[in-house]
Motif scaffolding. Structure first.
Motif, PDB file in Angstrom:
ATOM      1  N   THR A  19       0.832  -1.187   0.000  1.00 50.25           N
ATOM      2  CA  THR A  19       0.000   0.000   0.000  1.00 50.25           C
ATOM      3  C   THR A  19       0.873   1.246   0.000  1.00 50.25           C
ATOM      4  N   THR A  20       0.292   2.314  -0.510  1.00 48.79           N
ATOM      5  CA  THR A  20       0.885   3.641  -0.447  1.00 48.79           C
ATOM      6  C   THR A  20      -0.199   4.534   0.139  1.00 48.79           C
ATOM      7  N   ASN A  21       0.017   5.832   0.136  1.00 48.22           N
ATOM      8  CA  ASN A  21      -1.011   6.735   0.669  1.00 48.22           C
ATOM      9  C   ASN A  21      -2.341   6.584  -0.049  1.00 48.22           C
TER      10      ASN A  21
ATOM     11  N   LYS B 140       5.136  -8.993 -10.336  1.00 43.79           N
ATOM     12  CA  LYS B 140       4.195  -8.129 -11.057  1.00 43.79           C
ATOM     13  C   LYS B 140       3.041  -7.791 -10.137  1.00 43.79           C
ATOM     14  N   VAL B 141       2.787  -6.492 -10.013  1.00 41.93           N
ATOM     15  CA  VAL B 141       1.655  -6.021  -9.229  1.00 41.93           C
ATOM     16  C   VAL B 141       0.784  -5.139 -10.104  1.00 41.93           C
ATOM     17  N   TRP B 142      -0.480  -5.151  -9.801  1.00 42.34           N
ATOM     18  CA  TRP B 142      -1.461  -4.320 -10.508  1.00 42.34           C
ATOM     19  C   TRP B 142      -1.887  -3.218  -9.566  1.00 42.34           C
ATOM     20  N   ILE B 143      -2.164  -2.057 -10.128  1.00 40.93           N
ATOM     21  CA  ILE B 143      -2.417  -0.859  -9.329  1.00 40.93           C
ATOM     22  C   ILE B 143      -3.918  -0.571  -9.254  1.00 40.93           C
ATOM     23  N   PHE B 144      -4.375  -0.336  -8.027  1.00 43.01           N
ATOM     24  CA  PHE B 144      -5.767   0.011  -7.743  1.00 43.01           C
ATOM     25  C   PHE B 144      -5.774   1.220  -6.820  1.00 43.01           C
ATOM     26  N   LYS B 145      -6.789   2.065  -6.939  1.00 40.91           N
ATOM     27  CA  LYS B 145      -6.959   3.167  -5.988  1.00 40.91           C
ATOM     28  C   LYS B 145      -7.589   2.611  -4.713  1.00 40.91           C
ATOM     29  N   LYS B 146      -7.140   3.097  -3.577  1.00 43.75           N
ATOM     30  CA  LYS B 146      -7.679   2.626  -2.302  1.00 43.75           C
ATOM     31  C   LYS B 146      -9.178   2.843  -2.187  1.00 43.75           C
ATOM     32  N   GLU B 147      -9.670   3.980  -2.656  1.00 43.57           N
ATOM     33  CA  GLU B 147     -11.084   4.310  -2.451  1.00 43.57           C
ATOM     34  C   GLU B 147     -12.015   3.711  -3.502  1.00 43.57           C
ATOM     35  N   ASP B 148     -11.481   2.953  -4.458  1.00 39.44           N
ATOM     36  CA  ASP B 148     -12.301   2.407  -5.546  1.00 39.44           C
ATOM     37  C   ASP B 148     -12.911   1.063  -5.151  1.00 39.44           C
ATOM     38  N   GLU B 149     -14.181   1.065  -4.846  1.00 43.71           N
ATOM     39  CA  GLU B 149     -14.868  -0.164  -4.437  1.00 43.71           C
ATOM     40  C   GLU B 149     -15.064  -1.134  -5.602  1.00 43.71           C
ATOM     41  N   LYS B 150     -15.043  -0.631  -6.846  1.00 47.20           N
ATOM     42  CA  LYS B 150     -15.219  -1.497  -8.022  1.00 47.20           C
ATOM     43  C   LYS B 150     -13.934  -2.220  -8.385  1.00 47.20           C
ATOM     44  N   GLU B 151     -12.840  -1.849  -7.751  1.00 43.87           N
ATOM     45  CA  GLU B 151     -11.534  -2.439  -8.026  1.00 43.87           C
ATOM     46  C   GLU B 151     -11.161  -2.336  -9.507  1.00 43.87           C
ATOM     47  N   GLU B 152     -11.205  -1.135 -10.026  1.00 39.03           N
ATOM     48  CA  GLU B 152     -10.785  -0.919 -11.403  1.00 39.03           C
ATOM     49  C   GLU B 152      -9.264  -0.833 -11.452  1.00 39.03           C
ATOM     50  N   ILE B 153      -8.667  -1.598 -12.350  1.00 36.66           N
ATOM     51  CA  ILE B 153      -7.219  -1.566 -12.534  1.00 36.66           C
ATOM     52  C   ILE B 153      -6.844  -0.240 -13.188  1.00 36.66           C
ATOM     53  N   ILE B 154      -5.818   0.429 -12.623  1.00 42.75           N
ATOM     54  CA  ILE B 154      -5.366   1.677 -13.244  1.00 42.75           C
ATOM     55  C   ILE B 154      -3.931   1.562 -13.781  1.00 42.75           C
ATOM     56  N   GLY B 155      -3.300   0.424 -13.596  1.00 47.03           N
ATOM     57  CA  GLY B 155      -1.957   0.257 -14.126  1.00 47.03           C
ATOM     58  C   GLY B 155      -1.297  -0.999 -13.593  1.00 47.03           C
ATOM     59  N   SER B 156      -0.029  -1.165 -13.968  1.00 46.29           N
ATOM     60  CA  SER B 156       0.742  -2.302 -13.477  1.00 46.29           C
ATOM     61  C   SER B 156       2.224  -1.938 -13.430  1.00 46.29           C
TER      62      SER B 156
END
Length: 188
Positions: free
Chosen positions: A9-11, A72-88
């Motif tokens: 996790t990050t901020n 390999k990790v995939w990037i998600f926003k913490k506040e996104d309940e839909k778990e949309e991928i925003i990058g990797s």
């Protein structure tokens, strides 16, 4: 065996290893960003955009993580309940022994650029690579015309080790790449 529940996790972000159950979300991400990512990516065929292909690719990635040659990790926003991928982000070609090095690869959704997400995420992966994986160096090869990507790694402390002529075949053309490197200063 690799810990499939591995999360960083990050901020603002969650970076996590995903399995084939996320294949549809990966395809959704790829399709939304196809035009944006094509100039910076190897050529792919239509099969690449199929859920079955991406499920297989995710399983192959886990095998590589299990043998220690990749993260390999995939990037998600913490506040996104839909778990949309925003990058990797990936650390590829991890080599041990006297080398202790890898190649960094990353991408971010066109909707999320210029918000500091990729810098924040890569910084966390570098911390993990140096502190936990005990790697000595991380290499990133970036096309000279990709100024945004160069700016990201420069902010993180990467330095140029020179130009590699016609280094990788990107979007059907052999492209020069600037060889950017960061060293783990904690290692003697």
């Amino acid at each position: 065996m690799y810990d499939y529940q591995k999360k960083f996790t990050t901020n603002r972000l969650i970076l996590k290893v995903i399995d084939e159950s996320y294949a549809e979300k990966v395809v959704e991400y790829i399709n939304k960003n196809k035009d944006f990512l094509t100039p910076w990516s190897p050529l792919v065929n239509e099969e690449f955009f199929a859920v079955q292909f991406q499920a297989q690719k995710l399983n192959e990635d886990i095998k590589k993580m299990n043998d220690g040659s990749m993260l390999k990790v995939w990037i998600f926003k913490k506040e996104d309940e839909k778990e949309e991928i925003i990058g990797s982000i990936s650390l590829n070609n991890i080599v041990r022994g006297v080398f202790q090095s890898c190649h960094l690869g990353y991408q971010l959704s066109h909707k999320e650029i210029n918000q500091g997400y990729i810098t924040e995420a890569i910084n966390r992966v570098i911390e993990y690579a140096f502190d936990e994986l005990q790697l000595h160096r991380i290499e990133a090869n970036i096309m000279p015309r990709n100024g945004a990507s160069l700016k990201v790694v420069e902010k993180l402390g990467f330095e140029s080790e020179g130009l590699a002529k016609k280094y990788l075949k990107i979007n059907g053309k052999w492209e020069d790449h600037i060889h950017m490197v960061i060293l783990n200063e904690k290692m003697e």
